[in-house]
Design a protein around this motif. Structure first.
Motif, mmCIF file in Angstrom:
data_model
loop_
_atom_site.group_PDB
_atom_site.id
_atom_site.type_symbol
_atom_site.label_atom_id
_atom_site.label_comp_id
_atom_site.label_asym_id
_atom_site.label_seq_id
_atom_site.Cartn_x
_atom_site.Cartn_y
_atom_site.Cartn_z
ATOM 1 N N TYR A 223 0.816 -1.213 0.000
ATOM 2 C CA TYR A 223 0.000 0.000 0.000
ATOM 3 C C TYR A 223 0.853 1.267 0.000
ATOM 4 O O TYR A 223 2.020 1.265 0.398
ATOM 5 C CB TYR A 223 -0.942 0.018 1.208
ATOM 6 C CG TYR A 223 -0.236 -0.104 2.541
ATOM 7 C CD1 TYR A 223 0.276 1.007 3.206
ATOM 8 C CD2 TYR A 223 -0.076 -1.352 3.145
ATOM 9 C CE1 TYR A 223 0.928 0.890 4.414
ATOM 10 C CE2 TYR A 223 0.573 -1.490 4.349
ATOM 11 C CZ TYR A 223 1.077 -0.363 4.995
ATOM 12 O OH TYR A 223 1.736 -0.492 6.191
ATOM 13 N N PHE A 224 0.228 2.355 -0.469
ATOM 14 C CA PHE A 224 0.761 3.717 -0.395
ATOM 15 C C PHE A 224 -0.267 4.504 0.388
ATOM 16 O O PHE A 224 -1.426 4.582 -0.016
ATOM 17 C CB PHE A 224 0.936 4.290 -1.815
ATOM 18 C CG PHE A 224 1.381 5.728 -1.852
ATOM 19 C CD1 PHE A 224 2.706 6.070 -1.646
ATOM 20 C CD2 PHE A 224 0.470 6.749 -2.117
ATOM 21 C CE1 PHE A 224 3.122 7.397 -1.690
ATOM 22 C CE2 PHE A 224 0.871 8.078 -2.171
ATOM 23 C CZ PHE A 224 2.201 8.403 -1.955
ATOM 24 N N SER A 225 0.136 5.092 1.532
ATOM 25 C CA SER A 225 -0.869 5.666 2.436
ATOM 26 C C SER A 225 -0.309 6.842 3.228
ATOM 27 O O SER A 225 0.071 6.703 4.394
ATOM 28 C CB SER A 225 -1.381 4.578 3.394
ATOM 29 O OG SER A 225 -2.402 5.072 4.225
ATOM 30 N N HIS B 41 -8.632 9.287 -9.730
ATOM 31 C CA HIS B 41 -7.639 8.357 -10.278
ATOM 32 C C HIS B 41 -6.772 7.803 -9.155
ATOM 33 O O HIS B 41 -6.651 8.411 -8.082
ATOM 34 C CB HIS B 41 -6.746 9.053 -11.307
ATOM 35 C CG HIS B 41 -7.491 9.590 -12.493
ATOM 36 N ND1 HIS B 41 -7.865 8.815 -13.570
ATOM 37 C CD2 HIS B 41 -7.937 10.847 -12.758
ATOM 38 C CE1 HIS B 41 -8.498 9.554 -14.456
ATOM 39 N NE2 HIS B 41 -8.576 10.791 -13.986
ATOM 40 N N VAL B 42 -6.145 6.664 -9.413
ATOM 41 C CA VAL B 42 -5.164 6.156 -8.459
ATOM 42 C C VAL B 42 -4.048 7.190 -8.334
ATOM 43 O O VAL B 42 -3.569 7.735 -9.340
ATOM 44 C CB VAL B 42 -4.581 4.812 -8.935
ATOM 45 C CG1 VAL B 42 -3.523 4.314 -7.954
ATOM 46 C CG2 VAL B 42 -5.679 3.778 -9.085
ATOM 47 N N ALA B 43 -3.642 7.485 -7.101
ATOM 48 C CA ALA B 43 -2.586 8.480 -6.883
ATOM 49 C C ALA B 43 -1.367 8.157 -7.744
ATOM 50 O O ALA B 43 -0.834 7.045 -7.677
ATOM 51 C CB ALA B 43 -2.190 8.498 -5.411
ATOM 52 N N PRO B 44 -0.906 9.094 -8.579
ATOM 53 C CA PRO B 44 0.215 8.809 -9.485
ATOM 54 C C PRO B 44 1.458 8.297 -8.774
ATOM 55 O O PRO B 44 2.160 7.425 -9.304
ATOM 56 C CB PRO B 44 0.467 10.172 -10.153
ATOM 57 C CG PRO B 44 -0.865 10.858 -10.117
ATOM 58 C CD PRO B 44 -1.472 10.440 -8.807
ATOM 59 N N GLU B 45 1.719 8.813 -7.570
ATOM 60 C CA GLU B 45 2.903 8.351 -6.847
ATOM 61 C C GLU B 45 2.758 6.898 -6.430
ATOM 62 O O GLU B 45 3.739 6.136 -6.417
ATOM 63 C CB GLU B 45 3.158 9.233 -5.625
ATOM 64 C CG GLU B 45 4.504 9.030 -4.970
ATOM 65 C CD GLU B 45 5.681 9.405 -5.853
ATOM 66 O OE1 GLU B 45 6.795 8.912 -5.576
ATOM 67 O OE2 GLU B 45 5.508 10.191 -6.816
#
Length: 283
Positions: free
Chosen positions: A11-13, A72-76
């Motif tokens: 995950y990215f959070s 959109h899904v976060a670009p990072e």
């Protein structure tokens, strides 16, 4: 009986909401089956680092979770997840949005998973406190709450039952539909966006998190929680506009409230998207 010995939770959070959802899904997936041993859960937190090139193979299941920015899904998150590859590895994809709309984000994350060698077998969209939410302009404040996390855990349990049946059928994430928003709210928000874009075209303004020098204690917390290095230690009141992704981790993480982010979007979102949206899932 499940054949998966290892669950990779990826995950990215920046503000912790996506992490909480991913953990709840993994908890449900980990629930022991009627036979067999309990799988091990491994966390791959991509919030503050790029993923090392890694191939997930063997008896493995993945949970891929990312926040939604602007539908959109976060670009990072996309960039960092490209370091992780599967080998036909079954995956659960989950997106977390701020109660407005996730639009095509779940489909985007499923497509990314496929491109990286995973097989998405379930998809879900969950609500987390919006990055722009403040006490003055609350937007899904406090979410995911206990009800959300219970739903995420139940989703994980449902996926586990699907796996235990030997069913690894790919999910069509494009068929995951958002909860409806009242028409009046949609029209008001659309009018705001059109007016905002006209103003920006005439008089462009770049809104960034700001630090209050009078309140800042130089503790360095904001620099530590920023996922993209947009704040330098020793210069905590400044934000690098070239790096900032406006996730507001610095605002929510400041222990003395010395950081703020003032954008016209916050008031518009708080006014028009107050009705609670529940999670949606698809197997």
């Amino acid at each position: 009986m499940s054949v998966f010995d290892l669950i990779h939770k990826i995950y990215f959070s920046p503000t912790g909401t996506t992490r909480k959802v991913a953990e709840a899904i993994a908890k449900g997936l980990k629930a022991p089956a009627s036979e067999g041993s309990e799988p091990v859960v491994r966390s791959l937190d991509l919030t503050h680092r790029d993923a090392a090139e890694e191939l997930l193979a063997g008896e493995t299941l993945a949970v891929l979770a990312a926040p939604v920015y602007g539908g959109h899904v976060a670009p990072e998150a996309v960039r960092r997840m490209k370091g992780i590859r599967g080998s036909g590895t079954p995956a659960v994809v989950a997106v977390v949005y701020g109660n407005r709309a996730f639009e095509h984000a779940a489909e985007e994350l499923a497509r990314l998973a496929e491109e990286q060698g995973f097989r998405p077998i379930a998809a879900g969209a969950f609500v987390g406190e919006h990055s722009y939410s403040t006490p003055e302009t609350p937007i899904a404040a406090g979410r995911p709450d206990d009800r959300d996390l219970a739903a995420a855990e139940a989703f994980g349990e449902a996926v586990r039952r699907k796996i235990d049946r030997g069913d690894l059928t790919p999910v069509d994430a494009a068929r995951l539909k958002d909860r409806r928003t009242p028409l009046l709210s949609l029209l008001r928000f659309a009018r705001f966006v059109l007016r905002y874009r006209r103003r920006q075209k005439k008089h462009p303004v770049r809104y960034l998190p700001e630090g209050d020098a009078a309140r800042c204690t130089r503790c360095g917390r904001c620099a530590a929680v920023c996922p993209v290095g947009a704040i330098a230690r020793g210069d905590e009141t400044r934000t690098d506009p070239a790096r900032c992704i406006r996730c507001c981790a610095c605002v929510k993480g400041c222990p003395v409230g010395a950081r703020t982010f003032r954008t016209p979007y916050a008031e518009a979102l708080a006014r028009n998207f107050t009705r609670r949206k529940e999670p949606v899932t698809r197997l």
